[in-house]
Design a protein around this motif. Structure first.
Motif, PDB file in Angstrom:
ATOM      1  N   ARG A  32     -82.478 -30.735  -4.706  1.00  0.00           N
ATOM      2  CA  ARG A  32     -81.466 -31.778  -4.684  1.00  0.00           C
ATOM      3  C   ARG A  32     -80.287 -31.490  -3.766  1.00  0.00           C
ATOM      4  O   ARG A  32     -79.651 -32.420  -3.286  1.00  0.00           O
ATOM      5  CB  ARG A  32     -81.012 -32.147  -6.084  1.00  0.00           C
ATOM      6  N   ALA A  33     -80.024 -30.225  -3.503  1.00  0.00           N
ATOM      7  CA  ALA A  33     -78.870 -29.972  -2.641  1.00  0.00           C
ATOM      8  C   ALA A  33     -79.224 -30.130  -1.160  1.00  0.00           C
ATOM      9  O   ALA A  33     -78.356 -30.410  -0.343  1.00  0.00           O
ATOM     10  CB  ALA A  33     -78.308 -28.587  -2.903  1.00  0.00           C
ATOM     11  N   SER A  58     -79.659 -36.119  -6.290  1.00  0.00           N
ATOM     12  CA  SER A  58     -79.299 -35.743  -7.659  1.00  0.00           C
ATOM     13  C   SER A  58     -79.968 -36.741  -8.585  1.00  0.00           C
ATOM     14  O   SER A  58     -79.960 -37.941  -8.322  1.00  0.00           O
ATOM     15  CB  SER A  58     -77.785 -35.738  -7.873  1.00  0.00           C
ATOM     16  N   VAL A 243     -71.062 -33.868 -25.344  1.00  0.00           N
ATOM     17  CA  VAL A 243     -72.356 -33.980 -24.661  1.00  0.00           C
ATOM     18  C   VAL A 243     -72.137 -33.754 -23.168  1.00  0.00           C
ATOM     19  O   VAL A 243     -71.585 -34.606 -22.483  1.00  0.00           O
ATOM     20  CB  VAL A 243     -72.980 -35.360 -24.921  1.00  0.00           C
ATOM     21  N   TYR A 244     -72.535 -32.590 -22.676  1.00  0.00           N
ATOM     22  CA  TYR A 244     -72.279 -32.236 -21.278  1.00  0.00           C
ATOM     23  C   TYR A 244     -73.325 -32.816 -20.348  1.00  0.00           C
ATOM     24  O   TYR A 244     -73.176 -32.818 -19.144  1.00  0.00           O
ATOM     25  CB  TYR A 244     -72.243 -30.719 -21.110  1.00  0.00           C
ATOM     26  N   LYS A 245     -74.427 -33.255 -20.927  1.00  0.00           N
ATOM     27  CA  LYS A 245     -75.493 -33.798 -20.093  1.00  0.00           C
ATOM     28  C   LYS A 245     -76.310 -34.730 -20.968  1.00  0.00           C
ATOM     29  O   LYS A 245     -76.613 -34.392 -22.115  1.00  0.00           O
ATOM     30  CB  LYS A 245     -76.356 -32.640 -19.591  1.00  0.00           C
ATOM     31  N   MET A 246     -76.638 -35.893 -20.449  1.00  0.00           N
ATOM     32  CA  MET A 246     -77.411 -36.846 -21.243  1.00  0.00           C
ATOM     33  C   MET A 246     -78.833 -36.318 -21.429  1.00  0.00           C
ATOM     34  O   MET A 246     -79.467 -35.909 -20.455  1.00  0.00           O
ATOM     35  CB  MET A 246     -77.503 -38.189 -20.518  1.00  0.00           C
ATOM     36  N   ILE A 307     -75.892 -27.209 -20.294  1.00  0.00           N
ATOM     37  CA  ILE A 307     -74.900 -26.178 -20.076  1.00  0.00           C
ATOM     38  C   ILE A 307     -74.109 -26.011 -21.382  1.00  0.00           C
ATOM     39  O   ILE A 307     -73.864 -27.008 -22.041  1.00  0.00           O
ATOM     40  CB  ILE A 307     -73.993 -26.579 -18.901  1.00  0.00           C
ATOM     41  N   PRO A 308     -73.721 -24.855 -21.867  1.00  0.00           N
ATOM     42  CA  PRO A 308     -73.854 -23.531 -21.259  1.00  0.00           C
ATOM     43  C   PRO A 308     -75.129 -22.773 -21.659  1.00  0.00           C
ATOM     44  O   PRO A 308     -75.186 -21.575 -21.462  1.00  0.00           O
ATOM     45  CB  PRO A 308     -72.621 -22.811 -21.801  1.00  0.00           C
ATOM     46  N   LYS A 331     -80.590 -18.936 -14.837  1.00  0.00           N
ATOM     47  CA  LYS A 331     -79.569 -19.976 -15.011  1.00  0.00           C
ATOM     48  C   LYS A 331     -79.986 -21.319 -14.431  1.00  0.00           C
ATOM     49  O   LYS A 331     -80.522 -21.390 -13.339  1.00  0.00           O
ATOM     50  CB  LYS A 331     -78.276 -19.537 -14.327  1.00  0.00           C
ATOM     51  N   ARG A 350     -82.586 -23.887 -11.243  1.00  0.00           N
ATOM     52  CA  ARG A 350     -81.713 -24.320 -10.161  1.00  0.00           C
ATOM     53  C   ARG A 350     -80.827 -23.226  -9.584  1.00  0.00           C
ATOM     54  O   ARG A 350     -80.819 -22.995  -8.381  1.00  0.00           O
ATOM     55  CB  ARG A 350     -80.827 -25.464 -10.680  1.00  0.00           C
ATOM     56  N   ASP A 351     -80.083 -22.556 -10.440  1.00  0.00           N
ATOM     57  CA  ASP A 351     -79.075 -21.625  -9.923  1.00  0.00           C
ATOM     58  C   ASP A 351     -79.690 -20.336  -9.373  1.00  0.00           C
ATOM     59  O   ASP A 351     -79.008 -19.549  -8.731  1.00  0.00           O
ATOM     60  CB  ASP A 351     -78.033 -21.316 -10.994  1.00  0.00           C
ATOM     61  N   LYS A 373     -82.034 -25.128  -4.846  1.00  0.00           N
ATOM     62  CA  LYS A 373     -81.515 -25.935  -5.966  1.00  0.00           C
ATOM     63  C   LYS A 373     -82.562 -26.933  -6.480  1.00  0.00           C
ATOM     64  O   LYS A 373     -82.368 -28.156  -6.404  1.00  0.00           O
ATOM     65  CB  LYS A 373     -80.262 -26.711  -5.553  1.00  0.00           C
TER      66      LYS A 373
ATOM     67  N   ASN B  33     -69.802 -24.480  -8.389  1.00  0.00           N
ATOM     68  CA  ASN B  33     -71.169 -24.842  -8.752  1.00  0.00           C
ATOM     69  C   ASN B  33     -71.180 -25.823  -9.933  1.00  0.00           C
ATOM     70  O   ASN B  33     -71.882 -26.835  -9.934  1.00  0.00           O
ATOM     71  CB  ASN B  33     -71.961 -23.575  -9.095  1.00  0.00           C
ATOM     72  N   ASP B  38     -72.898 -29.820 -12.354  1.00  0.00           N
ATOM     73  CA  ASP B  38     -72.847 -30.309 -13.734  1.00  0.00           C
ATOM     74  C   ASP B  38     -71.965 -31.546 -13.884  1.00  0.00           C
ATOM     75  O   ASP B  38     -72.338 -32.482 -14.564  1.00  0.00           O
ATOM     76  CB  ASP B  38     -72.425 -29.188 -14.668  1.00  0.00           C
ATOM     77  N   SER B  41     -73.883 -34.311 -12.355  1.00  0.00           N
ATOM     78  CA  SER B  41     -74.991 -34.990 -13.032  1.00  0.00           C
ATOM     79  C   SER B  41     -74.540 -36.353 -13.562  1.00  0.00           C
ATOM     80  O   SER B  41     -75.361 -37.241 -13.748  1.00  0.00           O
ATOM     81  CB  SER B  41     -75.631 -34.104 -14.099  1.00  0.00           C
ATOM     82  N   LEU B  45     -73.696 -35.878  -7.132  1.00  0.00           N
ATOM     83  CA  LEU B  45     -73.493 -34.600  -6.441  1.00  0.00           C
ATOM     84  C   LEU B  45     -72.401 -34.703  -5.403  1.00  0.00           C
ATOM     85  O   LEU B  45     -71.739 -33.740  -5.079  1.00  0.00           O
ATOM     86  CB  LEU B  45     -74.769 -34.169  -5.706  1.00  0.00           C
ATOM     87  N   PRO B  82     -67.155 -36.009 -21.589  1.00  0.00           N
ATOM     88  CA  PRO B  82     -66.959 -35.024 -22.656  1.00  0.00           C
ATOM     89  C   PRO B  82     -65.730 -34.148 -22.411  1.00  0.00           C
ATOM     90  O   PRO B  82     -65.288 -34.003 -21.276  1.00  0.00           O
ATOM     91  CB  PRO B  82     -68.231 -34.164 -22.557  1.00  0.00           C
ATOM     92  N   TRP B  84     -64.061 -30.610 -21.868  1.00  0.00           N
ATOM     93  CA  TRP B  84     -64.631 -29.365 -21.324  1.00  0.00           C
ATOM     94  C   TRP B  84     -63.844 -28.151 -21.784  1.00  0.00           C
ATOM     95  O   TRP B  84     -64.039 -27.051 -21.278  1.00  0.00           O
ATOM     96  CB  TRP B  84     -64.666 -29.442 -19.796  1.00  0.00           C
ATOM     97  N   LEU B  87     -65.334 -24.766 -22.332  1.00  0.00           N
ATOM     98  CA  LEU B  87     -65.933 -24.061 -21.191  1.00  0.00           C
ATOM     99  C   LEU B  87     -64.924 -23.755 -20.084  1.00  0.00           C
ATOM    100  O   LEU B  87     -65.184 -22.940 -19.210  1.00  0.00           O
ATOM    101  CB  LEU B  87     -67.078 -24.890 -20.596  1.00  0.00           C
TER     102      LEU B  87
END
Lengths: 388, 106
Positions: A32-33, A58, A243-246, A307-308, A331, A350-351, A373, B33, B38, B41, B45, B82, B84, B87
């Protein structure tokens, strides 16, 4: 010298060889990058080519033509690219909106639909030429606002089904007559559907709701019954985590009568009894699940996390409903894809800039492929599955 | 060569911010990063928007580091944004807000 070799390698597969190989063990993953995809082969676990200049990838996703030769890549920036995976080249490319989120291919393989955030709606293209066939704006409310569209899938009988994030609606689009698309709308299904899936038999469309508890279900064999809420009491009154990511529902994991889905904002995988559509259990897991995917035989379910906790994978045994294995691939584990019969699973880390292949029986790492990535991984076997 | 230029540029641009906000080199790489991948997302990006709104400098004009870092730390209840704070520290959120305003994303 190296260059010469590279040239030869490039030319050779384009010659007689290209026509002489099958594509059933091919696939691709998104980088994606770097706006590229790598074409991979699952018999030898190798990368056999790379294609670049595909725009913002992305959240990109892919569907396949029914001959498993062409991949349609849906980019975040509205780019729709038809990639010839045998020749490792772009066969057609079109910018079709400002901001898109995914797509689907019709039952007969002749239409490709894309769901767009901006301007919100669905566009349908001829799979061959990528000419526009239908433009369906997702308008709602008194002021005719446009909603972001999510959870677009194909369904039997020339249909596409999708949900409207801002409006809380599910639409069924019937494309059996290309010139006269028919739309059936289901309103008030719940706040903020964030993703949706269709069961492998093409019967149930189920949308996860971000704004409230439960899920919205539509029985496509019984449209007049309307949308029903399932799991209505799930999590009532308990504090959710941020919720950091759906979560994604696409990999709808079904084993026997049970379906396994990620809980939103909780360290849990939900088990749903598909006969009664009641919750049959919940499994404590390492973090907030993103993808919950069944091995094709349904005996194991593999889970990755937001994440995390995105350095971890857990494997659930579907008979005992217990976590039987935890892996730390590195990661940023973003996505997994099983080989068609499930003996191996690929995952993008990815990382660490790697795509890794694990044996699903011994849990050993079998191969590791350098990648930039990497995110989504898509094998051609998807071509023959409803909703993928 | 272009890489070198980039490196020099990004060092030049980010060093003062990093120093004043107490974000060290390693952590800065992690944060960058996090911001691209993140936050990306939801915001894209390239921060051109997705489920969340675009966060390009044009869109953020007139908004302060204070305001943006508060949104980052505490989120927007009732929306998909959300909090953060478990974090990120306050300094780190300010650093991120500054990156967004400067569009210093590479």
């Amino acid at each position: 010298m190296n260059r010469l070799l590279a040239c030869l390698l490039l030319i050779l597969p384009l010659g007689a060889h290209a026509a002489a190989r099958g594509t059933g063990d091919l696939g691709l993953f998104i980088e994606r990058a770097s706006s590229s995809v790598q074409i991979v082969e699952t018999s030898t676990n190798t990368s056999i080519g790379r294609i670049g200049e595909l725009g913002d990838l992305s959240h990109a996703s892919v569907v396949y033509s029914r001959d498993e030769r062409y991949a349609y890549v849906f980019g975040r920036d509205g780019g729709l690219t038809k990639v010839d995976i045998l020749k490792a080249e772009i066969s057609k490319r079109k910018m079709q909106s400002g901001n898109s989120i995914g797509g689907a291919i019709s039952q007969d393989g002749r239409l490709v639909a894309v769901s767009n955030y901006k301007p919100g709606g669905v566009k349908v293209f001829d799979a061959d030429s990528l000419e526009l066939v239908a433009d369906i704006p997702a308008t709602y409310g008194d002021r005719q606002q446009r909603s972001k569209v999510i959870g677009l899938v194909d369904a039997p009988e020339s249909k596409f089904v999708f949900a409207l994030w801002d409006a809380g609606e599910i639409w069924v689009l019937d494309m059996s007559d290309r010139k006269q698309p028919k739309i059936q709308k289901f309103k008030g299904i719940g706040r903020n559907p964030y993703d949706a899936l269709i069961t492998g038999d093409g019967r149930y469309y189920i949308a996860g709701l971000f704004g409230e508890d439960g899920m919205a279900m539509l029985d496509l064999w019984n449209l007049s019954a309307g949308v029903k809420r399932i799991l209505p009491n799930y999590g009532k009154g308990t504090q959710k985590l941020p919720v950091y990511k759906m979560p994604h529902l696409e990999g709808w994991a079904v084993a026997g009568n049970f379906a396994f889905v990620p809980a939103v904002g909780r360290h849990e995988v939900l088990v749903i009894d598909m006969q009664s559509w009641q919750q049959a259990g919940r499994i404590k897991v390492h973090g907030q699940p993103i993808f919950v995917m069944a091995r094709p035989d349904g005996r194991q379910v593999w889970v990755n996390f937001a994440i995390p906790d995105n350095d971890t994978i857990q494997v659930i045994d579907t008979q005992s409903l217990a976590v039987i294995k935890e892996l730390k691939p590195g990661k940023g584990v973003l996505h997994m894809e099983f080989e068609p019969r499930g003996e191996e699973v690929w995952m993008s880390v990815r990382d660490e800039n790697r795509v890794e292949v694990y044996d699903t029986r011994s849990f050993e790492r079998k191969s590791s492929i350098p990648a930039t990535k990497p995110s989504g991984i898509f094998f051609t076997a998807r071509a023959h599955r409803i909703g993928l | 060569m272009t890489r070198l230029i980039w490196l020099a540029l990004s060092l030049a641009l980010s060093a003062p911010v990093a120093a004043s906000d107490g974000v060290s080199g390693d952590r800065e790489r992690e944060l960058r990063n996090l911001l691209i991948q993140d936050c990306g997302s939801c915001h894209g990006l390239q921060m051109k928007g997705g489920l969340g709104p675009a966060l390009l400098p044009e869109m953020l004009q007139g908004k302060s580091v204070e305001y943006l870092s508060t949104v980052i730390l505490h989120g927007r209840p009732g929306t998909a944004m959300p909090p953060w704070r478990s974090l990120l520290s306050a300094d780190e959120a300010r650093w991120m807000a500054q990156q967004l305003l400067d569009r210093n994303l590479q």
